[in-house]
Design an enzyme around this catalytic site. Structure first.
Site, PDB file in Angstrom:
ATOM      1  N   PHE B 129       0.918  -1.213   0.056  1.00  0.00           N
ATOM      2  CA  PHE B 129      -0.089  -0.018  -0.095  1.00  0.00           C
ATOM      3  C   PHE B 129       1.037   1.215   0.038  1.00  0.00           C
ATOM      4  O   PHE B 129       1.630   1.486   0.673  1.00  0.00           O
ATOM      5  CB  PHE B 129      -0.787  -0.274   1.372  1.00  0.00           C
ATOM      6  CG  PHE B 129      -1.672   1.104   1.536  1.00  0.00           C
ATOM      7  CD1 PHE B 129      -2.971   1.527   1.020  1.00  0.00           C
ATOM      8  CD2 PHE B 129      -1.316   2.280   2.312  1.00  0.00           C
ATOM      9  CE1 PHE B 129      -3.736   2.379   1.185  1.00  0.00           C
ATOM     10  CE2 PHE B 129      -2.066   3.389   2.463  1.00  0.00           C
ATOM     11  CZ  PHE B 129      -3.161   3.301   2.129  1.00  0.00           C
ATOM     12  N   ALA B 130       1.014   1.806  -1.143  1.00  0.00           N
ATOM     13  CA  ALA B 130       1.930   2.923  -1.188  1.00  0.00           C
ATOM     14  C   ALA B 130       1.173   4.414  -1.356  1.00  0.00           C
ATOM     15  O   ALA B 130       0.677   4.945  -2.370  1.00  0.00           O
ATOM     16  CB  ALA B 130       2.791   2.784  -2.405  1.00  0.00           C
ATOM     17  N   GLU B 133       4.118   9.885   1.236  1.00  0.00           N
ATOM     18  CA  GLU B 133       5.514  10.251   0.338  1.00  0.00           C
ATOM     19  C   GLU B 133       6.379  10.879   1.320  1.00  0.00           C
ATOM     20  O   GLU B 133       6.035  11.247   2.379  1.00  0.00           O
ATOM     21  CB  GLU B 133       5.127  11.037  -0.603  1.00  0.00           C
ATOM     22  CG  GLU B 133       4.157  10.536  -1.544  1.00  0.00           C
ATOM     23  CD  GLU B 133       3.665  11.600  -2.706  1.00  0.00           C
ATOM     24  OE1 GLU B 133       4.081  12.580  -3.106  1.00  0.00           O
ATOM     25  OE2 GLU B 133       2.836  10.860  -3.757  1.00  0.00           O
ATOM     26  N   PRO B 134       7.623  11.272   0.734  1.00  0.00           N
ATOM     27  CA  PRO B 134       8.643  12.196   1.798  1.00  0.00           C
ATOM     28  C   PRO B 134       7.855  13.229   2.400  1.00  0.00           C
ATOM     29  O   PRO B 134       8.026  13.708   3.596  1.00  0.00           O
ATOM     30  CB  PRO B 134       9.766  12.544   1.002  1.00  0.00           C
ATOM     31  CG  PRO B 134       9.700  11.216  -0.036  1.00  0.00           C
ATOM     32  CD  PRO B 134       8.358  10.947  -0.426  1.00  0.00           C
ATOM     33  N   LEU B 352      10.762  -4.222  36.899  1.00  0.00           N
ATOM     34  CA  LEU B 352      11.876  -5.211  36.922  1.00  0.00           C
ATOM     35  C   LEU B 352      13.045  -4.621  37.342  1.00  0.00           C
ATOM     36  O   LEU B 352      13.949  -5.126  37.755  1.00  0.00           O
ATOM     37  CB  LEU B 352      11.987  -5.905  35.487  1.00  0.00           C
ATOM     38  CG  LEU B 352      11.218  -6.896  35.470  1.00  0.00           C
ATOM     39  CD1 LEU B 352      11.521  -7.889  34.154  1.00  0.00           C
ATOM     40  CD2 LEU B 352      10.806  -7.950  36.606  1.00  0.00           C
ATOM     41  N   GLU B 377      -1.144   4.001  10.046  1.00  0.00           N
ATOM     42  CA  GLU B 377      -2.800   3.574   9.824  1.00  0.00           C
ATOM     43  C   GLU B 377      -3.378   4.712  10.586  1.00  0.00           C
ATOM     44  O   GLU B 377      -4.470   4.473  11.395  1.00  0.00           O
ATOM     45  CB  GLU B 377      -3.065   2.217  10.350  1.00  0.00           C
ATOM     46  CG  GLU B 377      -2.166   1.241   9.499  1.00  0.00           C
ATOM     47  CD  GLU B 377      -2.946   0.099   9.026  1.00  0.00           C
ATOM     48  OE1 GLU B 377      -4.334  -0.128   9.280  1.00  0.00           O
ATOM     49  OE2 GLU B 377      -2.288  -1.088   8.761  1.00  0.00           O
TER      50      GLU B 377
HETATM   51  C1  FAD Z   1       7.220   1.314   9.698  1.00  0.00           C
HETATM   52  C2  FAD Z   1       6.302   2.018   9.056  1.00  0.00           C
HETATM   53  C3  FAD Z   1       5.382   1.584   8.001  1.00  0.00           C
HETATM   54  C4  FAD Z   1       4.580   2.196   7.393  1.00  0.00           C
HETATM   55  N1  FAD Z   1       3.693   1.331   6.367  1.00  0.00           N
HETATM   56  C5  FAD Z   1       2.993   2.428   5.663  1.00  0.00           C
HETATM   57  C6  FAD Z   1       2.454   1.828   4.330  1.00  0.00           C
HETATM   58  O1  FAD Z   1       2.546   0.382   4.166  1.00  0.00           O
HETATM   59  N2  FAD Z   1       1.869   2.564   3.486  1.00  0.00           N
HETATM   60  C7  FAD Z   1       1.964   3.754   3.455  1.00  0.00           C
HETATM   61  O2  FAD Z   1       1.555   4.583   2.595  1.00  0.00           O
HETATM   62  N3  FAD Z   1       2.468   4.300   4.639  1.00  0.00           N
HETATM   63  C8  FAD Z   1       3.156   3.793   5.401  1.00  0.00           C
HETATM   64  N4  FAD Z   1       3.735   4.369   6.490  1.00  0.00           N
HETATM   65  C9  FAD Z   1       3.699   5.807   6.936  1.00  0.00           C
HETATM   66  C10 FAD Z   1       2.549   6.081   7.918  1.00  0.00           C
HETATM   67  O3  FAD Z   1       1.437   5.798   7.710  1.00  0.00           O
HETATM   68  C11 FAD Z   1       3.012   7.772   8.235  1.00  0.00           C
HETATM   69  O4  FAD Z   1       4.285   7.701   8.777  1.00  0.00           O
HETATM   70  C12 FAD Z   1       2.010   8.354   8.999  1.00  0.00           C
HETATM   71  O5  FAD Z   1       0.870   8.335   8.117  1.00  0.00           O
HETATM   72  C13 FAD Z   1       2.336   9.615   9.620  1.00  0.00           C
HETATM   73  O6  FAD Z   1       2.621  10.460   8.759  1.00  0.00           O
HETATM   74  P1  FAD Z   1       4.010  11.171   8.619  1.00  0.00           P
HETATM   75  O7  FAD Z   1       4.915  10.371   9.184  1.00  0.00           O
HETATM   76  O8  FAD Z   1       4.370  11.946   7.405  1.00  0.00           O
HETATM   77  O9  FAD Z   1       3.563  12.477   9.909  1.00  0.00           O
HETATM   78  P2  FAD Z   1       2.872  13.672   9.643  1.00  0.00           P
HETATM   79  O10 FAD Z   1       1.756  13.498   8.818  1.00  0.00           O
HETATM   80  O11 FAD Z   1       4.237  14.639   9.216  1.00  0.00           O
HETATM   81  O12 FAD Z   1       2.551  14.052  11.219  1.00  0.00           O
HETATM   82  C14 FAD Z   1       3.658  14.423  12.074  1.00  0.00           C
HETATM   83  C15 FAD Z   1       2.979  14.557  13.559  1.00  0.00           C
HETATM   84  O13 FAD Z   1       1.908  15.685  13.343  1.00  0.00           O
HETATM   85  C16 FAD Z   1       0.721  15.382  13.780  1.00  0.00           C
HETATM   86  N5  FAD Z   1      -0.517  15.877  12.886  1.00  0.00           N
HETATM   87  C17 FAD Z   1      -0.751  15.857  11.571  1.00  0.00           C
HETATM   88  N6  FAD Z   1      -1.604  16.478  11.170  1.00  0.00           N
HETATM   89  C18 FAD Z   1      -2.020  16.868  12.396  1.00  0.00           C
HETATM   90  C19 FAD Z   1      -3.447  17.471  12.677  1.00  0.00           C
HETATM   91  N7  FAD Z   1      -4.433  18.109  11.888  1.00  0.00           N
HETATM   92  N8  FAD Z   1      -3.832  17.832  13.914  1.00  0.00           N
HETATM   93  C20 FAD Z   1      -2.971  17.297  14.871  1.00  0.00           C
HETATM   94  N9  FAD Z   1      -1.774  16.584  14.696  1.00  0.00           N
HETATM   95  C21 FAD Z   1      -1.576  16.511  13.350  1.00  0.00           C
HETATM   96  C22 FAD Z   1       0.699  13.720  13.547  1.00  0.00           C
HETATM   97  O14 FAD Z   1      -0.296  12.882  14.428  1.00  0.00           O
HETATM   98  C23 FAD Z   1       2.042  13.450  13.847  1.00  0.00           C
HETATM   99  O15 FAD Z   1       2.294  13.429  15.272  1.00  0.00           O
HETATM  100  C24 FAD Z   1       4.480   3.584   7.344  1.00  0.00           C
HETATM  101  C25 FAD Z   1       5.239   4.207   8.453  1.00  0.00           C
HETATM  102  C26 FAD Z   1       6.331   3.512   9.037  1.00  0.00           C
HETATM  103  C27 FAD Z   1       7.210   4.276  10.047  1.00  0.00           C
END
Ligand code: FAD
Lengths: 371, 397
Positions: B129-130, B133-134, B352, B377
């Site tokens: 599931f992609a 993005e960065p 512990l 998720e």
């Molecule tokens: C091990 C791992 C597996 C993953 N697997 C998948 C995958 O299979 N497919 C995929 O597409 N993605 C995947 N991801 C990505 C993951 O879903 C994202 O990292 C996640 O959605 C959060 O996005 P971000 O890291 O860009 O954080 P950001 O969106 O930049 O958020 C940063 C912080 O800001 C908070 N925030 C953002 N908007 C708001 C708001 N409006 N109000 C309050 N707080 C807010 C967030 O809660 C978070 O704490 C994976 C990530 C990891 C680390």
């Protein structure tokens, strides 16, 4: 008169330690973890700052900071990197115990410790869980001109490197807390092979079993007048807890900076209260926890010894709780990026929890679910 | 009528799954964490299971039975108990990735037949599931990967990161915009099979805090062309009016998976409590009576906290099984559990003492693993926005 504002001198030392943390410790953090040791050049430079090994001038050192200064120094070095700061701290703690409470004979060690950075001492304090000093299960018993030290110490820093291990134990006959100066390689000292830990690898900790017989002169202070180490041992716990706050402070600063640049839903994420409030909570609690440590340092001189365990356990447990919560909130702020080693927040998350496991008293820090 | 007792068959299945994952899978947890991949002999390990696991790598069907509670409730129990052993196990079953869920929710009948029934179910393929993005994660309207129609293909360009299982998936569901000026409505999902020219794995696996045995890949799409019918919800001839389109469809497909992630967290926390409880009892003599009383209260409080999380999760999944799913409940389950789980595992370590953070035990690992559950998720904050909207409407956010 009440005054909880640090004076100018304390502020300056704190700033100095913070800048050493930033310039020297922080850049070496990942290398120190990979190598499981403080890089040699970093250790030497830290040694040269005079903040690492507190030895009085008359023994060739740069002087011993007062208890509040120690608190500030440890916190601010940990702001750079907790593992390196704690490695330096626990090594220095051995020298400090020797300097404050050692016999003339034991003071002989100090000149070398103050001038030769490769020398290591260890303090063996912690046991199974955050138990106050009065309840330590390791015992020392003096019989004529000999003593016997029996017990197990956990997570002893530099367990395999130290030339002297200063073991904190209770003397059931005297009803007092003692320190025994155990030379490396003494018969009956067994360093348990360590399988590694969640973090703080540079501290090189391992569990050590002791069943040792030594001349009674191995008591810190000597056989005739063994030192009353209770207050200093309690301070050691408070100073170590300050490292959790330095780590927490750095973590939320890093997270806050990230939150000003990361855009989601059309704004920097820091504009959302879901992001800013946890960081604000952390900031308030770090301040409160720092003041509690300050209060506990003062109370050690003001309150009777019977109260010391409780007040130190309470203050230390709170500081560790703040450390773990703040670092998880920092990871959370970075989202998925906080979970990746490209950023240091995951290191602080691990470090704060590793510190918290050392000295949290279950009776002083009950479980609380997120409500 | 209220009942908080699972049916006997589901109870039995759960218990067998838990015992098996603890005794046969957990011994490999440390090495999987170090190696950053599943154990090499994972097939033989799975062969020892006394119950069907829903394996993707065996010829005969090995479907997880659906109990009278229904599919989603059964899966909640499944996720808790399989993760009770360790986090490395469930991704080996071929449902680590979740691309097929999007196909199921957004695909045309023909697409479902090909990519869900055939590739995912019959051929037991892995899916990815992609979306992330960065530049974004939570804010999915920022998709900058583009898909441009060129004759009978869609040509995809962009970078996707943190794609679970992406490097090894048989196909990846890629979210891309076909019309940036149309905002979220321009975002579509495309099936990109492995090996499609222009689809490269830029980084097979990230260096992570936890769930290190999972593959987290960075994928790059450079002029990557797929047939028109790989656009989900569409055929080569055009859109299928009957199926949900775009981002919304993707997100609702995922909503029901959220409680499963809470279940995973509960599994780790329960494993932590069950690890420390006998150790503490063995050390009881070292505690003062007051401190021992505190320890017992803590164990009780931690178990009660997990039980609250379980009930929320079961409630959410029951509503899905009953055909009246609630996004709010699903978000509540995923929002409520993870931070409490972090606290439980951390507290277990603290009870512990220094041993708690030692690699001799798995607590330190589970403390690292569990952190992701409040992030992916839908982060904890995002779940709170969803729940908040049930009270405040669009004001919440
Ligand atoms: C091990 C791992 C597996 C993953 N697997 C998948 C995958 O299979 N497919 C995929 O597409 N993605 C995947 N991801 C990505 C993951 O879903 C994202 O990292 C996640 O959605 C959060 O996005 P971000 O890291 O860009 O954080 P950001 O969106 O930049 O958020 C940063 C912080 O800001 C908070 N925030 C953002 N908007 C708001 C708001 N409006 N109000 C309050 N707080 C807010 C967030 O809660 C978070 O704490 C994976 C990530 C990891 C680390």
């Amino acid at each position: 008169m009440m005054n909880l504002v640090p004076d100018e001198e304390l502020t300056e030392v704190g700033d100095l330690a913070r800048s050493i943390g930033a310039e020297l410790l922080a850049p070496a953090a990942r290398d120190a973890e990979r190598a499981g040791a403080v890089p040699d050049d970093v250790w030497r430079k830290l040694f040269e700052t005079g903040l690492a090994v507190p030895v009085p001038e008359e023994h060739g050192g740069g002087g011993v900071p007062d208890p509040m200064t120690m608190l500030t120094v440890v916190e601010n070095l940990a702001h750079g990197d907790p593992a390196i700061a704690l490695a330096a701290y626990w090594n220095g703690a051995g020298a400090l115990l020797l300097a404050e409470h050692g016999s003339t004979e034991q003071h002989q060690h100090l000149a070398a410790l103050a001038t030769q950075p490769e020398r290591r001492t260890a303090v063996a304090l912690h046991e199974g869980f955050g138990r106050g000093a009065a309840e330590l299960a390791t015992t020392v018993q003096v019989d004529g001109d000999h003593l016997r030290l029996v017990g197990t110490k956990r997570a002893v820093p530099f367990a395999s490197d130290a030339e002297l291990v200063l073991v904190v134990a209770t003397d059931p006959d005297a009803g007092a807390l003692r320190v025994v100066v155990v030379p490396a390689g003494a018969a009956g000292v067994t360093v348990v092979p360590d399988s590694g830990r969640l973090a703080l690898d540079a501290v090189r900790a391992a569990d050590v079993d002791f069943d040792v017989e030594l001349p009674a002169s191995a008591l810190l202070g000597g056989a005739e007048a063994p030192a009353d180490v209770e207050v200093l041992v309690q301070r050691l716990r408070l100073w170590a807890a300050a490292a959790a706050l330095g780590t927490a402070q750095r973590a939320i600063e890093y997270a806050a900076e990230y939150a000003t640049g990361r855009i989601a839903f059309g704004q920097p994420i820091g504009a959302f209260q879901g992001v800013s409030f946890p960081l604000a909570e952390a900031s308030m609690r770090i301040e409160a926890a720092r003041l509690e440590l300050v209060g506990a340092v003062l109370a050690l001189d003001e309150r009777p010894a019977t109260e010391h365990d409780d007040l130190v356990s309470l203050a230390a447990s709170y500081a560790y709780g703040v450390g773990t919560q703040s670092t998880r909130d920092a990871v959370q702020t970075l989202g998925g990026h906080g979970f990746i080693k490209d950023h240091p927040v995951e290191l602080w998350y691990r470090s704060a929890a590793a510190m918290a496991a050392l000295d949290t008293d279950p009776a002083r820090a009950p479980f609380s679910a997120r409500l | 009528m209220y009942s908080q007792t699972l049916s006997k068959p589901l109870q039995d299945y759960s218990r067998q799954l838990r015992e098996w994952s603890a005794s046969e899978c957990r011994p490999y947890a440390r090495q999987a964490d170090i190696d950053k991949r599943r154990p090499d002999n994972w097939r033989e390990i799975l062969d020892t299971a006394p119950i069907p696991l829903g394996r993707a790598d065996v010829p005969e069907p090995d479907t997880v039975p659906t109990f009278e509670e229904g599919h989603w409730v059964s899966h909640f129990a499944f996720y808790e108990n399989i993760n009770y052993g360790d986090v490395w196990v469930h991704p080996t079953l071929g449902n680590g990735g979740i691309g097929h869920l999007v196909v199921q929710a957004m695909g045309t009948p023909a697409q479902i037949e090909k990519w869900y029934d055939d590739v995912f179910v019959a051929q037991r393929g892995d899916t990815g599931f992609a979306l992330t993005e960065p530049g974004f994660g939570s804010d999915t309207s920022q998709v900058s990967t583009t898909a441009v129609q060129d004759g009978d293909s869609w040509v995809i360009n962009g970078t996707k990161m943190y794609c679970t299982g992406g490097a090894f998936a048989d196909y990846v569901v890629v979210f891309a915009t076909i019309d940036k000026s149309n905002g979220a409505r321009g975002i579509n999902a495309f099936i990109v099979p492995r090996g499609t020219p222009g689809f490269t794995v830029a980084k097979e696996n990230e260096d992570k805090l936890g769930i290190r045995s999972w593959t987290t890949s960075e994928l790059v799409f450079t002029d990557c062309a797929v047939p028109l019918e790989n656009r989900l919800g569409w055929s080569a001839e055009g859109g299928d009016a009957q199926v949900g389109k775009g981002q919304g469809g993707a997100l609702s497909a995922l909503a029901w998976n959220r409680p499963n992630m809470a279940a995973m967290a509960i599994g780790l926390a329960q494993a932590s409590i069950d690890t420390v409880t006998p150790i503490l009892r063995g050390q009881r003599a070292g505690f003062t009576p007051q401190r021992w009383a505190a320890v017992e209260l803590d164990l009780e409080a931690m178990n009660a906290a997990l039980e609250r999380g379980r009930r929320l999760g079961y409630l959410a999944q029951t509503t899905v099984d009953q055909g009246a799913p609630s996004r709010t409940l699903s978000a509540a389950s995923k929002g409520y559990v993870p931070e409490t789980v972090e606290r439980v595992i951390r507290h277990c370590m603290q009870l512990l003492g220094p041993e708690g953070a030692s690699k001799e035990l798995l607590l330190e690992k589970w403390y690292r693993d569990c952190k992701i559950i409040d992030i992916f998720e839908g982060s904890g904050q995002v779940q709170r926005i969803v729940v908040g909207r049930s009270l405040l409407g669009r004001l919440a956010g």
